[in-house]
Every structure is written in structure tokens, then in C-alpha cells.
Design a protein around this motif. Structure first.
Motif, PDB file in Angstrom:
ATOM      1  N   UNK A  86      34.057  27.982  37.704  1.00 27.10           N
ATOM      2  CA  UNK A  86      34.691  29.046  38.477  1.00 27.10           C
ATOM      3  C   UNK A  86      36.143  28.781  38.785  1.00 27.10           C
ATOM      4  N   UNK A  87      36.610  27.542  38.538  1.00 28.03           N
ATOM      5  CA  UNK A  87      38.003  27.202  38.789  1.00 28.03           C
ATOM      6  C   UNK A  87      38.834  27.285  37.526  1.00 28.03           C
ATOM      7  N   UNK A  88      40.147  27.354  37.692  1.00 31.27           N
ATOM      8  CA  UNK A  88      41.046  27.493  36.545  1.00 31.27           C
ATOM      9  C   UNK A  88      41.599  26.172  36.039  1.00 31.27           C
ATOM     10  N   UNK A  89      41.559  25.114  36.853  1.00 27.44           N
ATOM     11  CA  UNK A  89      42.111  23.832  36.417  1.00 27.44           C
ATOM     12  C   UNK A  89      41.248  23.239  35.301  1.00 27.44           C
ATOM     13  N   UNK A  90      41.878  22.837  34.218  1.00 23.12           N
ATOM     14  CA  UNK A  90      41.133  22.247  33.102  1.00 23.12           C
ATOM     15  C   UNK A  90      41.513  20.792  32.875  1.00 23.12           C
ATOM     16  N   UNK A  91      42.102  20.161  33.894  1.00 23.84           N
ATOM     17  CA  UNK A  91      42.419  18.736  33.822  1.00 23.84           C
ATOM     18  C   UNK A  91      41.599  18.005  34.881  1.00 23.84           C
ATOM     19  N   UNK A  92      41.308  16.743  34.617  1.00 19.94           N
ATOM     20  CA  UNK A  92      40.567  15.931  35.572  1.00 19.94           C
ATOM     21  C   UNK A  92      41.358  15.839  36.873  1.00 19.94           C
ATOM     22  N   UNK A  97      40.361  19.090  49.748  1.00 22.85           N
ATOM     23  CA  UNK A  97      39.906  20.309  50.436  1.00 22.85           C
ATOM     24  C   UNK A  97      40.968  20.952  51.316  1.00 22.85           C
ATOM     25  N   UNK A  98      42.024  20.196  51.636  1.00 19.87           N
ATOM     26  CA  UNK A  98      43.094  20.735  52.474  1.00 19.87           C
ATOM     27  C   UNK A  98      44.218  21.356  51.649  1.00 19.87           C
ATOM     28  N   UNK A  99      44.161  21.133  50.362  1.00 14.95           N
ATOM     29  CA  UNK A  99      45.249  21.620  49.502  1.00 14.95           C
ATOM     30  C   UNK A  99      44.760  22.610  48.447  1.00 14.95           C
ATOM     31  N   UNK A 100      43.658  22.293  47.792  1.00 15.86           N
ATOM     32  CA  UNK A 100      43.195  23.133  46.687  1.00 15.86           C
ATOM     33  C   UNK A 100      42.503  24.403  47.170  1.00 15.86           C
ATOM     34  N   UNK A 101      42.535  25.403  46.322  1.00 12.59           N
ATOM     35  CA  UNK A 101      41.836  26.653  46.546  1.00 12.59           C
ATOM     36  C   UNK A 101      40.661  26.749  45.574  1.00 12.59           C
ATOM     37  N   UNK A 102      39.679  27.574  45.952  1.00 14.85           N
ATOM     38  CA  UNK A 102      38.493  27.729  45.108  1.00 14.85           C
ATOM     39  C   UNK A 102      38.859  28.258  43.726  1.00 14.85           C
ATOM     40  N   UNK A 103      39.862  29.136  43.654  1.00 14.30           N
ATOM     41  CA  UNK A 103      40.243  29.681  42.353  1.00 14.30           C
ATOM     42  C   UNK A 103      40.733  28.593  41.398  1.00 14.30           C
ATOM     43  N   UNK A 104      41.198  27.488  41.937  1.00 12.43           N
ATOM     44  CA  UNK A 104      41.699  26.394  41.104  1.00 12.43           C
ATOM     45  C   UNK A 104      40.594  25.408  40.735  1.00 12.43           C
ATOM     46  N   UNK A 105      39.784  25.014  41.711  1.00 10.52           N
ATOM     47  CA  UNK A 105      38.824  23.920  41.477  1.00 10.52           C
ATOM     48  C   UNK A 105      37.368  24.365  41.514  1.00 10.52           C
ATOM     49  N   UNK A 106      37.107  25.620  41.920  1.00 14.13           N
ATOM     50  CA  UNK A 106      35.730  26.071  42.060  1.00 14.13           C
ATOM     51  C   UNK A 106      35.268  25.968  43.505  1.00 14.13           C
ATOM     52  N   UNK A 107      34.309  26.809  43.875  1.00 16.78           N
ATOM     53  CA  UNK A 107      33.859  26.830  45.270  1.00 16.78           C
ATOM     54  C   UNK A 107      33.009  25.624  45.651  1.00 16.78           C
ATOM     55  N   UNK A 108      32.080  25.232  44.780  1.00 13.80           N
ATOM     56  CA  UNK A 108      31.203  24.110  45.114  1.00 13.80           C
ATOM     57  C   UNK A 108      31.960  22.798  45.283  1.00 13.80           C
ATOM     58  N   UNK A 117      34.515  11.810  48.333  1.00 13.55           N
ATOM     59  CA  UNK A 117      35.404  11.851  47.183  1.00 13.55           C
ATOM     60  C   UNK A 117      34.794  12.738  46.098  1.00 13.55           C
ATOM     61  N   UNK A 118      35.588  13.675  45.579  1.00 13.83           N
ATOM     62  CA  UNK A 118      35.097  14.623  44.584  1.00 13.83           C
ATOM     63  C   UNK A 118      36.103  14.765  43.453  1.00 13.83           C
ATOM     64  N   UNK A 119      35.601  14.715  42.221  1.00 13.79           N
ATOM     65  CA  UNK A 119      36.435  14.895  41.039  1.00 13.79           C
ATOM     66  C   UNK A 119      35.843  16.006  40.195  1.00 13.79           C
ATOM     67  N   UNK A 120      36.713  16.897  39.704  1.00 13.06           N
ATOM     68  CA  UNK A 120      36.276  17.891  38.726  1.00 13.06           C
ATOM     69  C   UNK A 120      36.832  17.505  37.368  1.00 13.06           C
ATOM     70  N   UNK A 121      36.031  17.756  36.333  1.00  8.02           N
ATOM     71  CA  UNK A 121      36.479  17.450  34.985  1.00  8.02           C
ATOM     72  C   UNK A 121      35.590  18.171  33.994  1.00  8.02           C
ATOM     73  N   UNK A 122      36.204  18.818  33.006  1.00  6.00           N
ATOM     74  CA  UNK A 122      35.431  19.406  31.913  1.00  6.00           C
ATOM     75  C   UNK A 122      34.790  18.302  31.077  1.00  6.00           C
ATOM     76  N   UNK A 123      35.445  17.143  31.032  1.00  2.00           N
ATOM     77  CA  UNK A 123      34.925  15.964  30.324  1.00  2.00           C
ATOM     78  C   UNK A 123      34.287  15.055  31.370  1.00  2.00           C
ATOM     79  N   UNK A 124      32.983  15.081  31.437  1.00  2.00           N
ATOM     80  CA  UNK A 124      32.310  14.370  32.529  1.00  2.00           C
ATOM     81  C   UNK A 124      32.528  12.864  32.478  1.00  2.00           C
TER      82      UNK A 124
END
Length: 346
Positions: A86-92, A97-108, A117-124
Motif C-alpha cells: 500500500x506504500x509507494x516507497x520501493x527502497x529498504x 512513525x513520526x515522519x513517514x506517512x501511510x502513503x509512503x510506507x503502508x498503513x500496517x 523497530x520496523x523495516x519495509x522492503x520489497x526484498x525481504x
């Protein structure tokens, strides 16, 4: 980006499910082969995967949070790994939570980042190594069971006992993500949420296969004062009816609801309609934590809707309070054996 499962997925199989069966068969062959054959990356810390059998929510995120809280209580530093759907960022990315928006990183991921500590990545695998670099000594994957990108040491599959696995067919005939036999083979345990009977057959199958069964309940937190209040609830999650049942269970009088697809970002018109309707009737607005975070940084009256919509907070409670610790212990033991096997293979 939204995800809306066809309603026929969750009813008795009909002509639509059978018409799509040839495509589902091909999908199942590919998904099953990937789960069996894919080369998975190893990381030097234990990995717990919290997944489910089907497309859509079953309670994975609150389950992952419950395990993380148990880990922190033991002095561990858990880290969440998410794809960032659901987010638009495609980099690890390390989620702030104080800076990013759901549209960038996803709501969950935003909800998870409030806990640990939370990391998003298309490459797990890349995301997992980033967590290790950031100091995590236990990785909790929120979803990713069928992706076959990362070696996990414990796979907990969450199932809603009222919803089950729908019509039992594979995508696109139904909501099942991969052949059930292969999913069951790679699962370590099931977390059965609720008191329904729609998952009884699957739970019996898991028990016969020697998988641990953890019964659990989704409970509301701090909603006692809603008793007898007249409310309007809105949500855009995988199972909106489940949220509305949760609202009713607080003792509130739920007279008006608004349902949207999973991960849906409200348009300005939709925001206006919800606010104006609630104001005209004098109803208290209620929503989910996921929906609330998606309003952050929105246009128009989004912030007003966020302020006026009370979030119904929920938690997963294991029937056995020691359940999360047992899962963590098993993951640590399995990781230790995994490392020894790798050393022996060299």
C-alpha cells in the motif's frame, strides 16, 4: 492502492469459482513450486513468520505485535519486517512513525513502528539484514509466508475461526494463496482467533499433522465507556464486518456503517460524506487504527475526520498466556539448529 476480495470468495463455491478453476490450478502449481523449491536467504537471528492461508486480513498485525511485546518483556530487541503493502516507497526503509506517512510506507508498518523497530522492503532478505544491522536480535515477519524469500525458524499461520478460508479455492477462484497441503507442511503452528467453527476442519487437519494449535481472542482495549453510546463506524480493512461486530461487542448502538476496500485512501468526497452524516445525526465516529493512520497528511478535511474518529484499539490475547513465549523459544531453538546445520554443510 486498494485490495478488495470478490464477495464470492467467502461464500459456498458457485459458477464463478468453478469457471476460474483452470487459472487457479495453474496459479497453485506455480505457488506450490515456489514454496517448495525457492532458494531462501538466511539471516543470523531467529525469524518468526506471522502469515495466513488466504488473501486478506485474519489478525496478523495484532498477532505480530503480541509476540513483539512478549519478546521485549524478555529483554530481546525484536524487529518487524514488512513488505510495505500500500506504500509507494520501493527502497529498504526504516519506518519512522513520526515522519513517514501511510502513503509512503503502508498503513500496517506505521502501526508496527509504534511498537518496535520496523523495516519495509520489497526484498525481504535485504530488509532482514537491515534489521540485523539496526540491532534486532529477533525478526518478526508480518506476512510473507508464501513469498519463499527468507528462511524462517517458526511459521505461525493465523486464521479467523468465523471466516475460515472462504470457499477453499485458490486465487483467483477463491482466497487461498497456495496449495493447502504445502502451506500446512511448512507451517509450525496455527493461531485460531475467535469462537467460530468455519476453520474446524483445517484445525483438525493441522492437529493430525502434529502442528501446535494456539487458541486466541481479539479483544477491545479501553472501550468500556462506549456502552449505550450511539455511534457511526467506518473502515477500509479486509473484513469490515468483523470490525462492526467488534463495535457491537463494546455495547455501543451501531446504527450507521460505511465500508471501503482494504487499504483504501478516502477521497475528499468520502471524507465529507462521513463527517457531514455523523454531524447531522449527532453520532460518535469510530474507526480502526489502520484507517486512522491512513488519514495522516491527507487532503481536505482528512485531519478533521482523524480527530473526530475514535480508534477502537484491539489486542490479540492468547488463551495460554505462555503461548507467545513458547513460540519465541521454539524459534530460538530452531535458529540454533539451523546455524549448526549450515556449519556442518561447509
Amino acid at each position: 492502492m486498494v485490495s478488495e476480495a470478490p464477495p464470492f470468495w467467502w461464500t459456498k463455491p458457485d459458477w464463478r469459482a468453478y469457471a476460474l478453476w483452470p487459472v487457479s490450478r495453474l496459479y497453485g502449481l506455480v505457488a506450490g513450486r515456489r514454496m517448495r523449491k525457492a532458494r531462501r536467504a538466511d539471516v543470523p537471528v531467529p525469524v518468526i513468520c506471522v502469515g495466513n492461508f488466504t488473501v486478506g486480513g485474519a489478525g496478523k498485525t495484532p498477532t505480530a505485535i503480541a509476540i513483539a511485546r512478549a519478546a521485549k518483556a524478555r529483554g530481546l530487541k525484536p524487529g518487524f519486517l514488512s513488505r510495505g503493502y500500500g506504500g509507494t516507497l520501493d527502497v529498504t526503509t526504516v519506518v519512522d512513525p513520526h515522519h513517514h506517512r501511510a502513503r509512503a510506507v503502508g498503513d500496517e508498518p506505521l502501526l508496527l513502528a509504534r511498537e518496535a523497530l520496523t523495516v519495509i522492503s520489497r526484498k525481504r532478505a535485504r530488509g532482514a539484514m537491515k534489521l540485523v544491522e539496526e540491532g534486532a536480535d529477533l525478526i518478526i515477519m508480518d506476512d510473507g509466508f508464501q513469498s519463499a524469500q527468507l528462511t524462517f525458524d517458526y511459521a505461525l499461520l493465523v486464521i479467523d475461526t468465523r471466516r475460515g478460508i472462504g470457499n477453499g479455492h485458490l486465487v483467483p477462484s477463491g482466497p487461498v494463496r497456495a496449495p493447502l497441503g504445502e502451506q500446512m507442511r511448512q507451517a509450525s503452528a496455527l493461531l485460531a482467533i475467535g469462537d467460530g467453527d468455519a476453520a474446524d476442519r483445517l484445525i483438525r487437519q493441522a492437529a493430525r499433522a502434529g502442528k501446535a494449535i494456539h487458541p486466541a481472542t481479539l479483544v477491545t482495549v479501553g472501550a468500556e465507556d462506549l456502552q449505550d453510546q450511539v455511534v457511526m463506524a467506518w473502515s477500509g480493512i479486509a473484513d469490515n464486518e468483523k470490525f462492526f461486530r467488534t463495535v457491537n461487542e463494546t455495547g455501543a448502538h451501531l446504527y450507521v456503517t460505511r465500508s471501503f476496500p482494504d487499504h483504501h485512501y478516502l477521497s475528499d468526497d468520502e471524507v465529507e460524506e462521513i463527517l457531514d452524516h455523523a454531524e447531522a445525526l449527532g453520532y460518535q465516529l469510530l474507526t480502526t487504527a489502520k484507517d486512522s493512520v491512513r488519514l495522516g497528511g491527507g487532503h481536505g478535511r482528512s485531519e478533521e475526520l482523524r480527530e473526530k474518529s475514535r480508534v477502537i484499539e484491539v489486542e490479540i490475547r492468547f488463551d495460554d498466556p505462555k503461548g507467545p513465549d513458547a513460540i519465541i523459544d521454539a524459534a530460538i531453538d530452531n535458529a540454533r539448529r539451523r546455524k549448526l546445520r549450515r556449519l556442518a554443510e561447509k
